[in-house]
Design a protein around this motif. Structure first.
Motif, mmCIF file in Angstrom:
data_model
loop_
_atom_site.group_PDB
_atom_site.id
_atom_site.type_symbol
_atom_site.label_atom_id
_atom_site.label_comp_id
_atom_site.label_asym_id
_atom_site.label_seq_id
_atom_site.Cartn_x
_atom_site.Cartn_y
_atom_site.Cartn_z
ATOM 1 N N ASP A 117 59.322 38.075 57.347
ATOM 2 C CA ASP A 117 58.740 36.984 57.656
ATOM 3 C C ASP A 117 59.592 36.197 57.327
ATOM 4 O O ASP A 117 59.805 35.375 56.043
ATOM 5 N N PRO A 118 59.406 35.462 58.420
ATOM 6 C CA PRO A 118 61.018 34.491 58.185
ATOM 7 C C PRO A 118 60.410 32.997 57.976
ATOM 8 O O PRO A 118 61.654 32.756 57.072
ATOM 9 N N HIS A 119 59.595 33.100 56.867
ATOM 10 C CA HIS A 119 58.948 31.406 56.309
ATOM 11 C C HIS A 119 59.664 32.210 54.811
ATOM 12 O O HIS A 119 59.811 31.262 54.108
ATOM 13 N N ALA A 120 59.426 33.175 54.324
ATOM 14 C CA ALA A 120 58.909 33.919 53.324
ATOM 15 C C ALA A 120 60.733 33.943 52.664
ATOM 16 O O ALA A 120 60.614 33.597 52.446
ATOM 17 N N VAL A 121 61.545 34.552 54.046
ATOM 18 C CA VAL A 121 63.120 34.659 53.777
ATOM 19 C C VAL A 121 63.774 32.654 53.368
ATOM 20 O O VAL A 121 64.401 32.409 53.054
ATOM 21 N N ALA A 122 62.886 31.968 54.236
ATOM 22 C CA ALA A 122 63.607 30.465 54.192
ATOM 23 C C ALA A 122 63.551 30.515 53.020
ATOM 24 O O ALA A 122 64.357 29.545 52.114
ATOM 25 N N GLU A 123 62.473 30.314 52.733
ATOM 26 C CA GLU A 123 61.727 29.705 50.832
ATOM 27 C C GLU A 123 62.492 30.515 49.954
ATOM 28 O O GLU A 123 63.309 29.069 48.989
ATOM 29 N N TRP A 124 62.891 32.106 50.509
ATOM 30 C CA TRP A 124 63.787 32.133 49.236
ATOM 31 C C TRP A 124 65.668 31.712 49.018
ATOM 32 O O TRP A 124 66.054 31.969 48.166
ATOM 33 N N ALA A 125 65.791 31.774 50.572
ATOM 34 C CA ALA A 125 66.872 31.390 50.380
ATOM 35 C C ALA A 125 66.786 29.674 49.927
ATOM 36 O O ALA A 125 68.360 29.306 49.157
ATOM 37 N N CYS A 126 66.020 28.992 50.227
ATOM 38 C CA CYS A 126 66.755 27.421 49.525
ATOM 39 C C CYS A 126 66.210 27.618 48.026
ATOM 40 O O CYS A 126 67.059 27.005 47.529
ATOM 41 N N LYS A 127 65.577 28.642 47.946
ATOM 42 C CA LYS A 127 64.818 28.557 46.115
ATOM 43 C C LYS A 127 66.229 29.158 45.365
ATOM 44 O O LYS A 127 66.293 28.801 44.335
ATOM 45 N N ASN A 128 67.083 30.462 46.465
ATOM 46 C CA ASN A 128 68.023 30.164 45.941
ATOM 47 C C ASN A 128 69.671 30.062 46.178
ATOM 48 O O ASN A 128 70.972 30.304 45.394
ATOM 49 N N GLY A 129 69.808 28.439 46.772
ATOM 50 C CA GLY A 129 70.515 28.052 46.928
ATOM 51 C C GLY A 129 71.550 28.090 47.733
ATOM 52 O O GLY A 129 72.765 27.937 47.985
ATOM 53 N N LEU A 130 70.735 29.113 48.595
ATOM 54 C CA LEU A 130 71.545 29.742 50.276
ATOM 55 C C LEU A 130 71.897 28.955 51.210
ATOM 56 O O LEU A 130 72.127 29.167 52.075
ATOM 57 N N TYR A 131 71.013 28.321 51.031
ATOM 58 C CA TYR A 131 70.523 27.441 51.742
ATOM 59 C C TYR A 131 70.085 25.879 51.729
ATOM 60 O O TYR A 131 69.349 25.573 51.409
ATOM 61 N N LYS A 132 70.698 24.618 52.319
ATOM 62 C CA LYS A 132 70.419 23.592 52.219
ATOM 63 C C LYS A 132 70.418 22.630 52.913
ATOM 64 O O LYS A 132 71.365 21.915 54.124
ATOM 65 N N PRO A 133 69.460 22.479 53.292
ATOM 66 C CA PRO A 133 68.779 22.112 54.917
ATOM 67 C C PRO A 133 69.978 20.712 55.198
ATOM 68 O O PRO A 133 69.662 19.643 54.219
ATOM 69 N N ASN A 134 70.410 20.025 56.329
ATOM 70 C CA ASN A 134 70.542 18.816 56.276
ATOM 71 C C ASN A 134 70.070 17.891 57.638
ATOM 72 O O ASN A 134 69.025 18.580 57.871
ATOM 73 N N LEU A 135 69.962 16.673 58.016
ATOM 74 C CA LEU A 135 69.318 16.077 58.279
ATOM 75 C C LEU A 135 68.829 16.664 60.008
ATOM 76 O O LEU A 135 68.033 16.431 60.213
ATOM 77 N N LYS A 136 70.123 16.848 60.472
ATOM 78 C CA LYS A 136 70.565 17.162 61.629
ATOM 79 C C LYS A 136 69.235 18.380 62.048
ATOM 80 O O LYS A 136 68.122 18.406 62.231
ATOM 81 N N THR A 137 69.360 19.072 60.340
ATOM 82 C CA THR A 137 68.443 20.679 60.623
ATOM 83 C C THR A 137 67.193 19.724 60.301
ATOM 84 O O THR A 137 66.026 20.343 61.516
ATOM 85 N N ILE A 138 67.073 18.632 59.613
ATOM 86 C CA ILE A 138 65.365 18.658 59.312
ATOM 87 C C ILE A 138 64.849 18.474 60.721
ATOM 88 O O ILE A 138 63.811 18.228 61.066
ATOM 89 N N LEU A 139 66.028 17.217 61.718
ATOM 90 C CA LEU A 139 65.075 16.505 63.353
ATOM 91 C C LEU A 139 65.218 17.529 63.359
ATOM 92 O O LEU A 139 64.059 17.227 64.647
ATOM 93 N N ASP A 140 66.067 18.884 63.894
ATOM 94 C CA ASP A 140 65.053 19.599 64.945
ATOM 95 C C ASP A 140 64.246 20.517 64.956
ATOM 96 O O ASP A 140 63.601 20.850 65.226
ATOM 97 N N ALA A 141 63.933 20.851 63.689
ATOM 98 C CA ALA A 141 62.517 20.889 62.971
ATOM 99 C C ALA A 141 61.449 20.708 63.379
ATOM 100 O O ALA A 141 60.865 21.308 63.861
ATOM 101 N N ILE A 142 61.522 18.804 63.155
ATOM 102 C CA ILE A 142 60.633 18.436 63.852
ATOM 103 C C ILE A 142 60.452 18.682 65.188
ATOM 104 O O ILE A 142 59.443 18.416 65.821
#
Length: 161
Positions: A26-51
């Motif tokens: 589940d991509p959402h579960a993977v993303a949540e897990w990656a963020c919680k484990n410090g494997l992914y830290k979104p930057n402003l560009k990533t946030i704007l791309d998501a919006i």
């Protein structure tokens, strides 16, 4: 492959090894897990791309109904390159300011997407059939003429008085 794609693949593989015993992702579960484990830290560009992706999805899902009862997609995109960046510009079919050429290009690009999907479907069926040669081959018809005509029938019938 980009460094970002390699980073994503690496944390997905780790997620599969540590969290996903059944192999389902589940991509959402993977993303949540990656963020919680410090494997992914979104930057402003990533946030704007998501919006922007969310906005495009809202545009893609906006349908209206014309006076004949036909449901149509209201907004259409044209993808183009500006230097090394690919961008999408959207226009509303009911906006008289939107140039006709935008819709010509959009419909042409959407047709190419359909062709690409059909090509991939045919390839997938051919590979499946080759891998399962002892079974009857799965047949796939890619001529949609009658399917489209059938779906248009309610709109081509004279209206009852």
């Amino acid at each position: 492959m980009t460094a970002y794609a390699n980073q994503v693949r690496a944390f997905v593989e780790r997620y599969q090894a540590e969290v996903s015993p059944d192999g389902l992702l589940d991509p959402h579960a993977v993303a949540e897990w990656a963020c919680k484990n410090g494997l992914y830290k979104p930057n402003l560009k990533t946030i704007l791309d998501a919006i922007a992706t969310d906005i495009s999805q809202v545009f893609r899902e906006e349908y209206r109904t014309d006076e004949n009862g036909q449901r149509y997609r209201a907004k259409h995109a044209v993808r183009s390159k500006q230097g090394t960046k690919t961008m999408s510009l959207w226009a509303d079919m009911d906006d008289e300011r939107a140039p006709r050429d935008h819709f010509v290009r959009s419909f042409s690009q959407r047709r190419q997407q359909v062709v690409g999907d059909c090509f991939q479907l045919k390839t997938d069926v051919d590979v499946y059939n080759a891998k399962n040669a002892k079974q009857p081959p799965i047949q796939i018809v890619l001529d949609f003429t009658y399917d489209v005509e059938e779906l248009q029938m309610p709109f081509k019938q004279p209206k009852a008085a």
